[in-house]
Design a protein around this motif. Structure first.
Motif, short mmCIF file in Angstrom:
data_model
loop_
_atom_site.label_atom_id
_atom_site.label_comp_id
_atom_site.label_asym_id
_atom_site.label_seq_id
_atom_site.Cartn_x
_atom_site.Cartn_y
_atom_site.Cartn_z
N ILE A 9 0.65 -1.37 0.20
CA ILE A 9 0.12 -0.11 0.06
C ILE A 9 0.92 1.28 -0.05
N SER A 10 1.84 1.09 0.65
CA SER A 10 2.77 2.29 0.83
C SER A 10 3.38 2.77 -0.48
N LYS A 11 4.12 1.45 -1.19
CA LYS A 11 4.57 1.83 -2.37
C LYS A 11 3.61 2.34 -3.41
N ARG A 12 2.18 1.75 -3.37
CA ARG A 12 1.24 2.34 -4.25
C ARG A 12 1.13 3.76 -4.13
N ILE A 13 0.80 4.23 -2.85
CA ILE A 13 0.69 5.62 -2.48
C ILE A 13 1.74 6.51 -3.33
N LYS A 14 2.92 6.01 -3.24
CA LYS A 14 4.21 6.73 -3.67
C LYS A 14 4.19 6.57 -5.28
N GLN A 15 3.88 5.62 -5.67
CA GLN A 15 3.74 5.24 -7.11
C GLN A 15 2.79 6.29 -7.85
N TYR A 16 1.55 6.18 -7.30
CA TYR A 16 0.47 6.90 -7.86
C TYR A 16 0.70 8.42 -7.69
N ARG A 17 1.27 8.75 -6.53
CA ARG A 17 1.62 10.21 -6.32
C ARG A 17 2.58 10.95 -7.48
N THR A 18 3.79 10.08 -7.62
CA THR A 18 4.76 10.53 -8.51
C THR A 18 4.24 10.55 -10.02
N GLU A 19 3.32 9.56 -10.39
CA GLU A 19 2.81 9.43 -11.85
C GLU A 19 1.91 10.57 -12.01
N LYS A 20 1.24 11.04 -10.82
CA LYS A 20 0.15 12.30 -10.79
C LYS A 20 1.14 13.66 -10.87
N GLY A 21 2.26 13.40 -10.43
CA GLY A 21 3.13 14.57 -10.47
C GLY A 21 2.93 15.63 -9.18
N PHE A 22 2.44 14.97 -8.03
CA PHE A 22 2.19 15.67 -6.81
C PHE A 22 3.51 15.62 -6.02
N THR A 23 3.69 16.74 -5.56
CA THR A 23 4.71 16.50 -4.37
C THR A 23 4.24 16.02 -3.09
N VAL A 24 4.84 15.65 -2.21
CA VAL A 24 4.27 15.19 -0.93
C VAL A 24 3.46 16.10 -0.20
N GLN A 25 3.90 17.48 -0.38
CA GLN A 25 3.10 18.48 0.21
C GLN A 25 1.73 18.49 -0.34
N GLU A 26 1.88 18.68 -1.79
CA GLU A 26 0.37 18.83 -2.50
C GLU A 26 -0.56 17.61 -2.28
N LEU A 27 -0.15 16.30 -2.03
CA LEU A 27 -0.70 15.11 -1.79
C LEU A 27 -1.36 15.41 -0.29
N ALA A 28 -0.40 15.98 0.74
CA ALA A 28 -0.85 16.04 2.09
C ALA A 28 -2.07 17.22 2.26
N ASP A 29 -1.90 18.20 1.33
CA ASP A 29 -2.80 19.26 1.15
C ASP A 29 -4.38 18.70 0.78
N LEU A 30 -4.50 17.97 -0.46
CA LEU A 30 -5.32 17.31 -0.85
C LEU A 30 -5.87 16.32 -0.11
N SER A 31 -4.98 15.52 0.95
CA SER A 31 -5.49 14.56 1.60
C SER A 31 -6.10 15.02 2.96
N ASP A 32 -5.76 16.18 3.32
CA ASP A 32 -5.92 17.03 4.75
C ASP A 32 -5.28 16.06 5.70
N VAL A 33 -4.11 15.76 5.61
CA VAL A 33 -3.27 15.20 6.52
C VAL A 33 -1.77 15.91 6.33
#
Length: 188
Positions: A9-33
């Motif tokens: 699950i951890s690897k998939r989150i990172k994989q999809y995040r990088t495929e979408k071009g999101f930074t860690v901060q952008e995904l955090a903001d979108l996920s509210d974490v």
């Protein structure tokens, strides 16, 4: 959730995040974490709650069935990892420290026994079994590992994880000693 499932699950989150071009901060903001939480989840150091996990998957704009496709609680009985297959990662705030994950498995209520084994050339014994899960890391040399009717050739830097209740034996057919680190996980 078992360790291998959480790691996938951890690897998939990172994989999809990088495929979408999101930074860690952008995904955090979108996920509210927090950014730190995303980083810990991606590195397999934190287990997300169901609501956090669903929020992350939703922010990644991935269908739930696609995200969880082929994730199974059934783990392989024998797992070979080649030297080049180890997962490299860095912990947040640990510049200059490079980690390689060899193995993540949850085995409850177990005793751990860690040993080095040296096998001299041309030594052979009959197949045996143990009451433990076994992890072998080849430090030097080349060894043929027979497990049941299958033979696996392992070289320096390769590793092997299997249920020791399967009949097995390592064989050194080379001219130099084989040295390996062994970790036994015994059920209590």
């Amino acid at each position: 959730m078992e360790g291998a499932i959480l790691l996938e699950i951890s690897k998939r989150i990172k994989q999809y995040r990088t495929e979408k071009g999101f930074t860690v901060q952008e995904l955090a903001d979108l996920s509210d974490v927090s950014k730190g939480m995303i980083s810990q989840i991606e590195n397999g150091r934190s287990i997300p709650s169901l609501s956090v996990l669903l929020g992350i998957v939703s922010a990644l704009q991935v269908n739930l069935s696609d995200f969880f496709k082929d994730i199974s609680p059934d783990e392989e009985m024998i797992l070979i990892k080649r030297k080049g297959d180890y997962e490299h990662f860095q912990k947040e705030g640990s510049s200059g420290f490079s980690y390689e994950r060899f193995l993540t498995r949850s085995i409850k209520n177990s005793t751990v026994d860690i040993v080095f084994l040296t096998i001299e050339p041309d030594n052979y014994r009959e197949q045996v079994s143990t009451d433990a899960f076994e992890y072998k890391y080849i430090l030097s040399g080349e060894v043929q590992y027979i497990i049941g009717n299958d033979t696996y050739t392992l070289n320096e830097g390769d590793s092997l994880f299997f249920d020791g209740r399967l009949m097995h034996v390592p064989i050194n057919k080379g001219k130099k000693p084989v040295r390996m680190l062994i970790i036994y996980f015994f059920d209590n």
